[in-house]
Design a protein around this motif. Structure first.
Motif, PDB file in Angstrom:
ATOM      1  N   ARG A  39       0.876  -1.178   0.000  1.00  0.00           N
ATOM      2  CA  ARG A  39       0.000   0.000   0.000  1.00  0.00           C
ATOM      3  C   ARG A  39       0.907   1.219   0.000  1.00  0.00           C
ATOM      4  O   ARG A  39       1.846   1.297   0.800  1.00  0.00           O
ATOM      5  N   GLY A  40       0.681   2.129  -0.861  1.00  0.00           N
ATOM      6  CA  GLY A  40       1.502   3.347  -0.890  1.00  0.00           C
ATOM      7  C   GLY A  40       2.831   3.105  -1.566  1.00  0.00           C
ATOM      8  O   GLY A  40       3.093   2.058  -2.156  1.00  0.00           O
ATOM      9  N   GLN A  41       3.695   4.106  -1.473  1.00  0.00           N
ATOM     10  CA  GLN A  41       4.992   4.042  -2.152  1.00  0.00           C
ATOM     11  C   GLN A  41       6.038   3.261  -1.365  1.00  0.00           C
ATOM     12  O   GLN A  41       7.017   2.808  -1.939  1.00  0.00           O
ATOM     13  N   ARG A  42       5.843   3.128  -0.062  1.00  0.00           N
ATOM     14  CA  ARG A  42       6.851   2.483   0.780  1.00  0.00           C
ATOM     15  C   ARG A  42       6.711   0.956   0.728  1.00  0.00           C
ATOM     16  O   ARG A  42       5.620   0.429   0.920  1.00  0.00           O
ATOM     17  N   ALA A  43       7.809   0.274   0.475  1.00  0.00           N
ATOM     18  CA  ALA A  43       7.776  -1.189   0.414  1.00  0.00           C
ATOM     19  C   ALA A  43       7.724  -1.764   1.832  1.00  0.00           C
ATOM     20  O   ALA A  43       8.310  -1.219   2.767  1.00  0.00           O
ATOM     21  N   LYS A  44       7.029  -2.863   1.965  1.00  0.00           N
ATOM     22  CA  LYS A  44       6.878  -3.528   3.254  1.00  0.00           C
ATOM     23  C   LYS A  44       7.053  -5.029   3.070  1.00  0.00           C
ATOM     24  O   LYS A  44       6.989  -5.532   1.949  1.00  0.00           O
ATOM     25  N   ALA A  45       7.220  -5.700   4.184  1.00  0.00           N
ATOM     26  CA  ALA A  45       7.211  -7.168   4.187  1.00  0.00           C
ATOM     27  C   ALA A  45       6.229  -7.612   5.260  1.00  0.00           C
ATOM     28  O   ALA A  45       6.271  -7.118   6.388  1.00  0.00           O
ATOM     29  N   MET A  46       5.343  -8.500   4.897  1.00  0.00           N
ATOM     30  CA  MET A  46       4.362  -9.023   5.847  1.00  0.00           C
ATOM     31  C   MET A  46       4.532 -10.531   5.952  1.00  0.00           C
ATOM     32  O   MET A  46       4.677 -11.216   4.929  1.00  0.00           O
ATOM     33  N   LYS A  47       4.504 -11.025   7.189  1.00  0.00           N
ATOM     34  CA  LYS A  47       4.626 -12.470   7.426  1.00  0.00           C
ATOM     35  C   LYS A  47       3.337 -12.967   8.054  1.00  0.00           C
ATOM     36  O   LYS A  47       2.824 -12.370   8.995  1.00  0.00           O
ATOM     37  N   PHE A  48       2.852 -14.083   7.521  1.00  0.00           N
ATOM     38  CA  PHE A  48       1.658 -14.727   8.054  1.00  0.00           C
ATOM     39  C   PHE A  48       2.019 -16.175   8.320  1.00  0.00           C
ATOM     40  O   PHE A  48       2.494 -16.859   7.421  1.00  0.00           O
TER      41      PHE A  48
END
Length: 172
Positions: free
Chosen positions: A47-56
Motif C-alpha cells: 500500500r503506498g509508495q513504501r515497500a513492506k514485508a508481511m509475514k503470516f
C-alpha cells in the motif's frame, strides 16, 4: 504443495483481493490439509509508495538444519502489479509419514518414542531355570559319551623294558 499455494495467492492478488485476506486464506487452507506448519511472506509495495514485508504464519516451522531441508516445502513467485513487483514466498512444514506419501519417511530428530519396559524375571526363578538347564545338559552329555573298553589286567599287559638313561634307549 507450496507451488500450488503460491500460484493461488498470486492469482488472488492479481484479481484485486486484499493482501491480508488472501494470505490468511492460504494459511488456513494449508493448515486444514494436515500440514504441521505454514508461513507466507509477502514483500513489496503493498500500500503506498513504501515497500513492506508481511509475514503470516501458523503452526510449527523448522527453518534450519537437515530437518528444515527435508520437511519444508518452499515456493517463490513474483507478481507484476501496477505499482511494482510483489514477492511471494510460501513455506509449508510437512507432517511425518512412514509411507512417504504426504511427507518425509525419516522421523524428526527431537521426537522421542517411549517403549514399554520388558517384563522382569524373578532372580530366584532365573537361577532355578539355569540350574535345571545345566543338569539337563550334564545328563545329555553322560548319555552321549561312548562306552569305555573293558579294563585290561595289568599282569596280562606286555612288559616294555625302560632304560635308566633315556638317551641310551634312543641310541645316542
Amino acid at each position: 504443495c507450496a507451488q500450488a499455494q503460491a500460484e493461488s495467492l498470486k492469482f488472488k492478488l492479481l484479481g484485486g483481493l486484499a493482501v491480508r485476506r488472501a494470505c490468511y486464506g492460504v494459511v488456513r487452507f494449508v493448515m486444514e490439509a494436515s500440514a504441521k506448519g505454514c508461513e507466507v511472506i509477502v514483500t513489496g509495495k503493498l500500500r503506498g509508495q513504501r515497500a513492506k514485508a508481511m509475514k503470516f504464519g501458523d503452526g510449527y516451522m523448522i527453518k534450519t538444519g537437515h530437518a528444515g531441508q527435508v520437511y519444508t516445502d518452499t515456493a517463490v513467485r513474483h507478481v507484476l502489479m501496477r505499482q511494482g513487483v510483489i514477492g511471494i514466498k510460501v513455506s509449508i512444514f510437512l507432517p511425518h509419514d512412514p509411507k512417504g506419501v504426504i511427507g518425509p519417511k525419516i522421523p524428526l530428530d527431537d521426537v522421542v518414542t517411549i517403549l514399554e519396559p520388558k517384563e522382569e524375571i524373578d532372580p530366584a526363578a532365573l537361577l532355578a531355570a539355569q540350574e535345571a538347564a545345566a543338569a539337563q545338559a550334564a545328563a545329555l552329555a553322560a548319555m552321549q559319551q561312548p562306552m569305555a573298553p573293558p579294563a585290561m589286567d595289568p599282569a596280562a599287559a606286555p612288559v616294555v623294558p625302560v632304560a635308566a638313561d633315556p638317551m641310551e634307549g634312543a641310541g645316542f
